[in-house]
Design a protein around this motif. Sequence first.
Motif, short mmCIF file in Angstrom:
data_model
loop_
_atom_site.label_atom_id
_atom_site.label_comp_id
_atom_site.label_asym_id
_atom_site.label_seq_id
_atom_site.Cartn_x
_atom_site.Cartn_y
_atom_site.Cartn_z
N GLY A 278 109.92 39.57 22.46
CA GLY A 278 109.66 40.81 21.57
C GLY A 278 109.71 40.46 19.99
N GLY A 279 109.67 39.11 19.69
CA GLY A 279 109.90 38.62 18.35
C GLY A 279 108.54 38.57 17.61
N PHE A 280 108.50 39.11 16.42
CA PHE A 280 107.12 39.23 15.85
C PHE A 280 106.43 37.82 15.65
CE2 PHE A 280 105.07 39.17 11.62
CZ PHE A 280 104.01 40.18 11.69
N ILE A 281 105.19 37.61 15.84
CA ILE A 281 104.60 36.23 15.66
C ILE A 281 103.76 36.29 14.35
CG2 ILE A 281 102.91 34.38 16.23
CD1 ILE A 281 103.88 35.12 19.18
N SER A 282 102.68 37.27 14.63
CA SER A 282 101.80 37.34 13.46
C SER A 282 100.68 38.68 13.71
CB SER A 282 100.80 36.19 13.42
OG SER A 282 99.94 35.99 12.17
N PRO A 283 100.25 39.33 12.49
CA PRO A 283 99.31 40.20 12.58
C PRO A 283 97.71 39.56 12.53
CG PRO A 283 100.21 40.01 10.24
CD PRO A 283 100.89 39.18 11.11
N ILE A 284 96.99 40.10 12.93
CA ILE A 284 95.34 39.65 12.72
C ILE A 284 94.65 40.79 12.29
CG2 ILE A 284 93.43 38.45 13.62
CD1 ILE A 284 95.78 36.80 13.54
N THR A 285 94.04 40.74 11.08
CA THR A 285 93.48 42.16 10.76
C THR A 285 92.11 42.03 10.95
OG1 THR A 285 95.23 42.48 9.04
CG2 THR A 285 93.28 43.69 8.64
N GLY A 286 91.43 43.17 11.05
CA GLY A 286 90.07 43.33 11.12
C GLY A 286 89.25 43.26 12.52
N TYR A 287 88.20 43.91 12.41
CA TYR A 287 87.31 43.95 13.64
C TYR A 287 86.84 42.48 14.12
CZ TYR A 287 83.26 44.56 16.76
OH TYR A 287 82.42 44.42 17.89
N LEU A 288 87.32 42.24 15.35
CA LEU A 288 86.73 40.89 16.03
C LEU A 288 86.04 41.03 17.12
CD1 LEU A 288 90.19 39.05 15.82
CD2 LEU A 288 88.46 38.99 14.37
N LYS A 289 84.73 40.20 17.52
CA LYS A 289 84.13 40.23 18.58
C LYS A 289 84.85 39.49 19.58
CE LYS A 289 79.61 40.26 15.99
NZ LYS A 289 78.58 39.36 15.76
N PRO A 290 84.43 39.64 20.86
CA PRO A 290 85.30 39.08 22.07
C PRO A 290 85.56 37.55 21.57
CG PRO A 290 83.75 40.46 22.90
CD PRO A 290 83.38 40.57 21.26
N GLN A 291 84.71 36.61 21.33
CA GLN A 291 84.82 35.26 21.10
C GLN A 291 85.69 34.80 19.75
OE1 GLN A 291 81.15 33.14 21.23
NE2 GLN A 291 81.19 33.21 23.25
N GLN A 292 85.66 35.71 18.90
CA GLN A 292 86.79 35.79 17.82
C GLN A 292 88.02 36.05 18.14
OE1 GLN A 292 84.31 38.44 15.37
NE2 GLN A 292 83.75 36.81 13.94
N LEU A 293 88.14 37.17 18.88
CA LEU A 293 89.51 37.53 19.43
C LEU A 293 89.94 36.46 20.36
CD1 LEU A 293 92.09 39.33 19.54
CD2 LEU A 293 90.69 40.68 21.21
N GLU A 294 89.28 35.77 21.02
CA GLU A 294 89.53 34.70 22.06
C GLU A 294 90.31 33.70 21.41
OE1 GLU A 294 87.53 31.49 25.23
OE2 GLU A 294 86.46 32.67 23.90
N LEU A 295 90.03 33.33 20.25
CA LEU A 295 90.61 32.17 19.42
C LEU A 295 92.06 32.40 19.24
CD1 LEU A 295 89.24 29.93 16.74
CD2 LEU A 295 91.28 31.50 16.02
N TYR A 296 92.44 33.62 18.81
CA TYR A 296 93.75 34.11 18.59
C TYR A 296 94.56 34.31 19.97
CZ TYR A 296 92.11 34.41 13.82
OH TYR A 296 91.68 34.07 12.54
N LEU A 297 93.89 34.86 20.99
CA LEU A 297 94.64 35.25 22.10
C LEU A 297 95.15 33.84 22.68
CD1 LEU A 297 92.15 37.73 23.80
CD2 LEU A 297 94.50 38.10 23.02
N LYS A 298 94.00 32.83 22.70
CA LYS A 298 94.55 31.61 23.21
C LYS A 298 95.49 30.65 22.43
CE LYS A 298 90.71 31.21 26.28
NZ LYS A 298 89.32 30.59 26.89
#
Length: 183
Positions: free
Chosen positions: A133-153
């Motif tokens: 439950g420790g904070f890692i990072s925020p990612i701001t803004g609208y992301l398309k699926p492949q853009q979000l995939e980069l951060y999810l992985k």
Amino acid sequence: MKKITLGLIAVFAFSLTAIAQEINWVTLEEALELQKKEPKKIFMDVYTNWCGPCKMLDKNTFGNADVAAYVNEHYYAVKFNAEGNEEVTYKDQTFKNPNYDATKANRRNSSHEFSRYLKVQAYPTMVFFDEEGGFISPITGYLKPQQLELYLKLFQSDKHKEMTSQEQFNEYFKSFTPTFKES
């Protein structure tokens, strides 16, 4: 009769597909409890009711089958209204929205204490937390699926822990090959 049966089968199959594409959203408190039984990272969508890009993110990105499947498998997903009236307990602190105005529920409202604590300054923002439950990072803004995939992985694999410079992130970004289908 045959057409009706085929029609019902098609509707049923479409319904199953739609169900399979949904992210299993829980509250932050539920996610933190679930982590005690089965450690997973937390993915939090910080949104507001009036935010157009937040609605696009819901429809175009979170509605994507690949995104939903990946999030459901590797994360506990939390939706948090950054201007809502929900009380949140995190790290033994309780956060509220003391200036919340119910008459402005679907318009700009007071910022929630928890969104300020997370240093959220724009919407949408996706916040990542580790298995404790420790904070890692925020990612701001609208992301398309492949853009979000980069951060999810990136966060799921803990590769972010190896990065100590912008250059290392840029190298990861350049070498990343997305596998999610665009909606």
